[in-house]
Design a protein around this motif. Structure first.
Motif, PDB file in Angstrom:
ATOM      1  N   ALA A  56       0.837  -1.204   0.000  1.00  0.00           N
ATOM      2  CA  ALA A  56       0.000   0.000   0.000  1.00  0.00           C
ATOM      3  C   ALA A  56       0.868   1.249   0.000  1.00  0.00           C
ATOM      4  CB  ALA A  56      -0.913  -0.005   1.217  1.00  0.00           C
ATOM      5  N   THR A  57       1.987   1.188   0.721  1.00  0.00           N
ATOM      6  CA  THR A  57       2.845   2.362   0.796  1.00  0.00           C
ATOM      7  C   THR A  57       3.365   2.734  -0.590  1.00  0.00           C
ATOM      8  OG1 THR A  57       3.535   1.554   2.950  1.00  0.00           O
ATOM      9  CG2 THR A  57       4.809   3.336   2.005  1.00  0.00           C
ATOM     10  N   ILE A  58       3.738   1.719  -1.367  1.00  0.00           N
ATOM     11  CA  ILE A  58       4.265   2.010  -2.694  1.00  0.00           C
ATOM     12  C   ILE A  58       3.155   2.479  -3.627  1.00  0.00           C
ATOM     13  CG2 ILE A  58       5.243   0.926  -4.752  1.00  0.00           C
ATOM     14  CD1 ILE A  58       7.028  -0.634  -2.817  1.00  0.00           C
ATOM     15  N   THR A  59       1.973   1.873  -3.492  1.00  0.00           N
ATOM     16  CA  THR A  59       0.854   2.328  -4.316  1.00  0.00           C
ATOM     17  C   THR A  59       0.612   3.820  -4.085  1.00  0.00           C
ATOM     18  OG1 THR A  59      -0.142   0.182  -3.930  1.00  0.00           O
ATOM     19  CG2 THR A  59      -1.524   1.866  -4.931  1.00  0.00           C
ATOM     20  N   VAL A  60       0.512   4.178  -2.811  1.00  0.00           N
ATOM     21  CA  VAL A  60       0.264   5.583  -2.501  1.00  0.00           C
ATOM     22  C   VAL A  60       1.478   6.427  -2.868  1.00  0.00           C
ATOM     23  CG1 VAL A  60      -0.255   7.204  -0.668  1.00  0.00           C
ATOM     24  CG2 VAL A  60      -1.339   4.974  -0.686  1.00  0.00           C
ATOM     25  N   GLY A  61       2.668   5.895  -2.596  1.00  0.00           N
ATOM     26  CA  GLY A  61       3.886   6.614  -2.954  1.00  0.00           C
ATOM     27  C   GLY A  61       3.906   6.941  -4.438  1.00  0.00           C
ATOM     28  N   GLY A  62       3.477   5.978  -5.265  1.00  0.00           N
ATOM     29  CA  GLY A  62       3.440   6.197  -6.701  1.00  0.00           C
ATOM     30  C   GLY A  62       2.462   7.293  -7.067  1.00  0.00           C
ATOM     31  N   LEU A  63       1.269   7.231  -6.434  1.00  0.00           N
ATOM     32  CA  LEU A  63       0.288   8.287  -6.693  1.00  0.00           C
ATOM     33  C   LEU A  63       0.855   9.636  -6.287  1.00  0.00           C
ATOM     34  CD1 LEU A  63      -3.064   6.689  -5.532  1.00  0.00           C
ATOM     35  CD2 LEU A  63      -2.312   7.200  -7.846  1.00  0.00           C
ATOM     36  N   LEU A  64       1.573   9.648  -5.154  1.00  0.00           N
ATOM     37  CA  LEU A  64       2.143  10.902  -4.679  1.00  0.00           C
ATOM     38  C   LEU A  64       3.219  11.401  -5.629  1.00  0.00           C
ATOM     39  CD1 LEU A  64       2.386  10.234  -0.854  1.00  0.00           C
ATOM     40  CD2 LEU A  64       0.793  11.707  -2.056  1.00  0.00           C
ATOM     41  N   LEU A  65       3.984  10.475  -6.198  1.00  0.00           N
ATOM     42  CA  LEU A  65       5.005  10.897  -7.148  1.00  0.00           C
ATOM     43  C   LEU A  65       4.336  11.553  -8.353  1.00  0.00           C
ATOM     44  CD1 LEU A  65       7.877  11.074  -8.141  1.00  0.00           C
ATOM     45  CD2 LEU A  65       7.709   8.743  -8.976  1.00  0.00           C
ATOM     46  N   GLY A  66       3.236  10.929  -8.808  1.00  0.00           N
ATOM     47  CA  GLY A  66       2.468  11.550  -9.881  1.00  0.00           C
ATOM     48  C   GLY A  66       2.019  12.944  -9.473  1.00  0.00           C
ATOM     49  N   GLY A  67       1.545  13.043  -8.214  1.00  0.00           N
ATOM     50  CA  GLY A  67       1.111  14.345  -7.707  1.00  0.00           C
ATOM     51  C   GLY A  67       2.270  15.326  -7.603  1.00  0.00           C
ATOM     52  N   MET A  68       3.462  14.803  -7.274  1.00  0.00           N
ATOM     53  CA  MET A  68       4.629  15.677  -7.165  1.00  0.00           C
ATOM     54  C   MET A  68       5.005  16.247  -8.521  1.00  0.00           C
ATOM     55  SD  MET A  68       7.353  13.926  -4.690  1.00  0.00           S
ATOM     56  CE  MET A  68       6.889  13.367  -3.083  1.00  0.00           C
ATOM     57  N   VAL A  69       4.884  15.404  -9.549  1.00  0.00           N
ATOM     58  CA  VAL A  69       5.162  15.892 -10.895  1.00  0.00           C
ATOM     59  C   VAL A  69       4.284  17.107 -11.171  1.00  0.00           C
ATOM     60  CG1 VAL A  69       4.961  15.319 -13.333  1.00  0.00           C
ATOM     61  CG2 VAL A  69       5.914  13.646 -11.749  1.00  0.00           C
ATOM     62  N   ALA A  70       3.017  16.996 -10.750  1.00  0.00           N
ATOM     63  CA  ALA A  70       2.107  18.126 -10.957  1.00  0.00           C
ATOM     64  C   ALA A  70       2.408  19.257  -9.975  1.00  0.00           C
ATOM     65  CB  ALA A  70       0.662  17.661 -10.802  1.00  0.00           C
ATOM     66  N   GLY A  71       2.787  18.880  -8.751  1.00  0.00           N
ATOM     67  CA  GLY A  71       3.081  19.890  -7.737  1.00  0.00           C
ATOM     68  C   GLY A  71       4.237  20.790  -8.124  1.00  0.00           C
TER      69      GLY A  71
END
Lengths: 326, 622
Positions: free
Chosen positions: A248-263
């Motif tokens: 789960a941590t990596i799943t969310v981490g991946g989503l967050l990385l996607g969000g960071m790209v946008a951030g």
């Protein structure tokens, strides 16, 4: 978007089936992304070229620009041309500067990628050990005060958007303490504040998830089995709990990385970072649509590739996930 | 539902967040009415000034008071955020419930759209829509609303799918309720609560996102202003005039937090609380084992939890070499906790005490004199004490191959190499009759059937040289044929290696089939201890007899209702003074209700029944 897999070779090779399915989905998503980027210019009410050049521009100039963008051709032909140009790496020409869009992207992309990757690594390095340690320390209701402090700090940090965090950090560490530069990209010190602005929020989210996941895993029957094997505590946590909590941590981490790209878009605007984020905002305001199209495509493909990487890592960690979708 | 919401507001976090949110909303309603004038008054004598008595937070480039501007901007900021949230929720609801309305094909398309849209970060979608809808407040509301829709759609899909599997939906479907009516009348009311909670949390996020768009100049356009716009305009002056940049930033964070915290508090309040108290463990004196043949000696075992409840209260028994002892009782009688306590697997805050608890002569409870003994004890338990758990589906680690999980203990306790341990694991899988053991050892748990997994679990117990196998309802999760195979397997292991077995079960017929001796538990006590062969004729405790009578057999009349034990098991938190079974017992007297019977002559009852009084029960031997 998944292709139906019926060939026997795919059912006997779950990994091959996974690759086919996942790449199929990637191709579908890219196609939709490309189509959306193409349609964007046609969804805008009014004449995009007139909008870009302003009401004062001469009609002849507008007509010439329209012709060079191919906007007078039938829609299907424009679409085919657009795809053809994409494949050959031609993303069009910026209306405002006249430079090829691909050159602008080549100039600007490295700064954004550096920022996102550094922030992702910093977030993971803070969050995962912190979340796991908090999980072990607060398991079974131990240390309720530490748990409360950790959770409330994390909630508050996660609720502050990166651009506000950036302003706060600039005020404290650049304006007041003079430790780091206010803006710009140059020395190593100039990376600290932008990277922290991007990393802190996701790190807080991730650390919380990591802790909760670990607690959930600690409750499972198979952890009890591991304890029944009388393994040392470290082996129980690292060998049995960690990989399962990591999913789960990596799943969310991946989503967050996607969000960071946008951030990066917002953070770059705070720090005057010479990346794609500043480019997309200035080009949207200038109505430089070919440039907007190109940058949107780059961001979109970046996010899709991150998602793909996350799925592959998950499949390696938890073999059920390759089967689960079939 | 309403009372639960009120309960949320009574918690400190819930009340604090609720008050904060109320304050923010009131500000949004009244601030423009009260202070518009001060906020827009242009004071050319005081341009870009710092904090002063006249202007608390200083002034902007037209000499307007920043403090009042921040207050007044609350309405624009919050109203636009709520509008965008409403768009996100409505669009998301439509997209997310589409599968329930459109049927298979349309539903699949809707899911595909959501799946792809969810993969992109909201900000990226917002930028895309901002281009399409144009720069400005209206465009930003639409952009942020549509950008937030996919995640609400995903949430709706998940919630609808969760509700759709419940019985009342199936019943409505059978009754021929149409899809749309089903959605509106049956499904949506049942998912309204989580949707509202998530929309509240979402409103906080939307507020922040909107501030972001305004900040970079794509949202509210001058002369209108919101917090994001103010922040963006004053950022360049942060060196000389930090208050102008920080004040709107702080306002955004506070307002965002108010929505966020309130939503989170409600979400948490509607869930289940985890007990927090922590118990310390006492360490009673250990007494050495008396019986040299005894594998496990348990004397006055107690298990308690904060509350306080004591679900196991004074259990004593001894298991000898090669003996199969059954431990039976209804759910909640404390039999599984007894097994876990014996295995030293009770986790804090649970607490285990006993006058004696020893395994192969070694005490399991009590403080260890030297550190090395901890390792010794672990090795002893790791090699000689095997556990078989109830649910073979969840008791294996899903991310590790079966062989690796079997080999792990042997590598740890017997110092075997990776290869030697794997070979031993394959050998053990063969011993428990797993076909194609070599291939199976390299498979993951999900590739095993339930019965096969339970064999593998038993095989895991055989990796060392077990003296005792504690099997906690090993057959409950399995079908009848597989049950018998697993029981046979346990019996074979016992007879081949002289291993003792403690078999926990709620099914007295299972126990009667393979056990030598049966312990009957009720309300945390052993109420009768008798040889399995005497179950049919020799049971004296009324509870044991009632359990036996409740087992149907071939002579059970089909036209009569199945025999049941009247009443319900006692709540361990509210034990009566006398015998715990008295309320359900037809032989109970006044003495039973006041005095607690103890185990004397193998039975804990004031009115043990004579042995020959009945003979119609069968033991379940089939």
């Amino acid at each position: 978007m998944t292709t139906t897999v019926s060939a026997p070779v795919l059912t006997t090779h779950p990994w091959l089936a996974f690759a086919v399915r996942r790449l199929g989905r990637l191709a579908g998503s890219v196609l939709i992304l490309v189509s959306a980027a193409f349609l964007m210019i046609h969804l805008i009410p009014g004449d995009p070229v007139r909008g870009a050049l302003g009401p004062a521009a001469a009609q002849s100039l507008v007509d010439a620009q329209r012709a060079s963008l191919g906007l007078d051709n039938p829609l299907w032909q424009q679409y085919v041309d657009f795809l053809h140009h994409l494949v050959t790496g031609n993303l069009g020409t910026s209306i405002t500067t006249g430079l090829p869009v691909s050159d602008v992207i080549r100039d600007r992309l490295p700064a954004t990628v550096e920022l996102a990757v550094a922030a992702f690594l910093v977030a993971m390095l803070i969050a995962v050990p912190l979340g796991l340690a908090m999980g072990v320390l607060t398991r079974g209701g131990r240390r309720p005060r530490a748990e409360l402090g950790f959770t409330s700090t994390a909630v508050v940090l996660a609720a502050i958007p990166e651009f506000l965090l950036a302003v706060g950090l600039v005020y404290i560490f650049a304006v007041t303490l003079h430790w780091f530069p206010v803006a710009g990209r140059g020395s190593v010190a100039s990376y600290v504040l932008p990277v922290l602005s991007l990393a802190i929020g996701p790190a807080a989210v991730l650390a919380r998830i990591c802790r909760v996941e670990l607690l959930a895993v600690l409750q499972t029957d198979y952890l009890r089995t591991a304890r029944a094997k009388r393994l040392p505590a470290a082996a129980v946590y690292l060998r049995h709990a960690l990989p399962n909590a990591a999913t789960a941590t990596i799943t969310v981490g991946g989503l967050l990385l996607g969000g960071m790209v946008a951030g990066t878009v917002l953070v770059e605007n705070v720090f005057g970072w010479p990346g794609l984020g500043s480019t997309i905002v200035s080009s949207i305001i200038a109505k430089d649509y070919p440039l907007v199209q190109g940058v949107v495509l780059v961001y979109g493909v970046g996010v899709l590739l991150v998602n793909l990487a996350v799925d592959v890592i998950l499949a390696l960690l938890d073999p059920r996930s390759t089967i689960r979708e079939s | 539902m309403r009372t639960r919401w009120i309960a949320v507001l009574r918690t400190p976090v819930g009340a604090g967040a609720g008050l904060l949110l109320l304050g923010v909303l009131l500000l949004a309603v009244f601030a423009p009415v009260l202070w518009s004038h001060q906020a827009n008054a242009i004071d050319t004598d005081h341009l870009l000034q710092g904090s002063s008595a006249q202007h608390w937070l200083g002034t902007d480039n037209l000499g307007r008071d920043i403090f009042y501007r921040v207050l007044v901007a609350s309405r624009t900021s919050i109203l636009l955020a709520l509008l965008a949230t409403a768009i996100a929720v409505v669009t998301g609801l439509a997209l997310g419930s589409a599968p329930a309305i459109l049927g298979k094909r349309g539903g699949r398309a809707a899911i595909a759209v959501v799946n792809i849209a969810v993969a992109f970060p909201g900000l990226l979608l917002a930028l895309f829509f901002a281009v399409v809808f144009g720069v400005g407040a209206k465009g930003a509301v639409l952009a942020i609303g549509f950008a937030g829709a996919p995640s609400f759609a995903r949430l709706t899909q998940t919630l609808v799918a969760g509700v759709a599997e419940r019985d009342f939906i199936a019943a409505a479907r059978i009754a021929g309720v149409g899809r749309f009516r089903m959605l509106v009348r049956h499904i949506l009311p049942n998912i309204a609560e989580p949707l509202v909670v998530n929309a509240t949390i979402g409103a906080g996020g939307t507020l922040l996102a909107f501030a972001g768009l305004s900040f970079i100049g794509l949202g509210v356009q001058p002369p209108a202003y919101d917090w994001g716009r103010m922040l963006g305009e004053s950022l360049s002056g942060i060196y000389v005039h930090p208050a102008a940049a920080l004040a709107p930033g702080v306002a955004v964070v506070i307002a965002g937090l108010a929505f966020n915290l309130f939503g989170e508090a409600v979400a948490k309040g509607l869930g289940v609380q985890v007990p927090r108290a922590r118990w310390t463990s006492r360490t009673p004196e250990a007494v050495p084992a008396r019986d040299s043949d005894a594998v496990l000696v348990v004397e006055d075992l107690q298990v308690s939890f904060p509350g306080p409840v004591t679900p196991v209260r004074g259990v004593s028994f001894t298991i000898r070499k090669g003996e199969i002892v059954g431990l039976v009782g209804e759910s909640g009688s404390g039999k599984s906790l007894t097994a876990l306590a014996v295995a030293q697997l009770i986790e804090p805050p649970g607490q285990v005490t006993a006058a004696e608890l020893s395994f192969l002569g070694a005490p399991l409870l009590g403080r260890l004199p030297v550190r090395s003994t901890a390792a010794t004890r672990r090795r002893l338990l790791g090699t000689s004490f095997a556990m078989v758990f109830q649910d073979p589906m969840t008791s294996f680690n899903p991310t590790k191959r079966i062989g690796v999980q079997l080999a792990e203990g042997a590598r740890e306790h017997q110092g075997l190499s990776r290869r030697a341990a794997m070979n031993r694991a394959i050998d053990r899988l063969r011993a428990v009759r797993v076909p194609a053991a070599e291939r199976r050892a390299h498979q993951y748990p999900h590739e095993f059937s339930g019965g096969m997994r339970q064999r593998a679990m038993i095989g895991m117990g055989l990796m060392g040289t077990p003296a005792l196998i504690v099997a906690d309802e090993p057959t409950t999760a399995l079908d009848v044929t597989v049950q018998r195979q697993v029981l046979r397997l346990l019996e074979t292991i016992r007879s081949e290696d002289d291993v003792a077995v403690l078999l926990i079960s709620h099914d007295i017929s299972v126990v009667a089939e393979i056990c030598d001796r049966v312990l009957v538990m009720y309300a945390g006590r052993v109420v009768e201890d008798l040889p399995a062969t005497e179950l049919a004729t020799g049971a004296r405790h009324p509870y044991t007899r009632a359990l036996l009578a409740a087992v149907p057999d071939l002579d059970t009349a089909l036209d009569e209702p199945l025999a049941v034990i009247p009443g319900r098991p006692v709540d361990p938190a509210r034990l009566p003074d006398g015998c715990a079974f008295a309320a359900r017992c037809s032989f109970a007297s006044d003495r039973c209700r006041t005095e607690d019977p103890v185990l004397v002559d193998q039975v804990a009852c004031w009115h043990p029944q004579a042995q020959a009084e009945y003979s119609s029960f069968r033991t379940g031997q089939r």
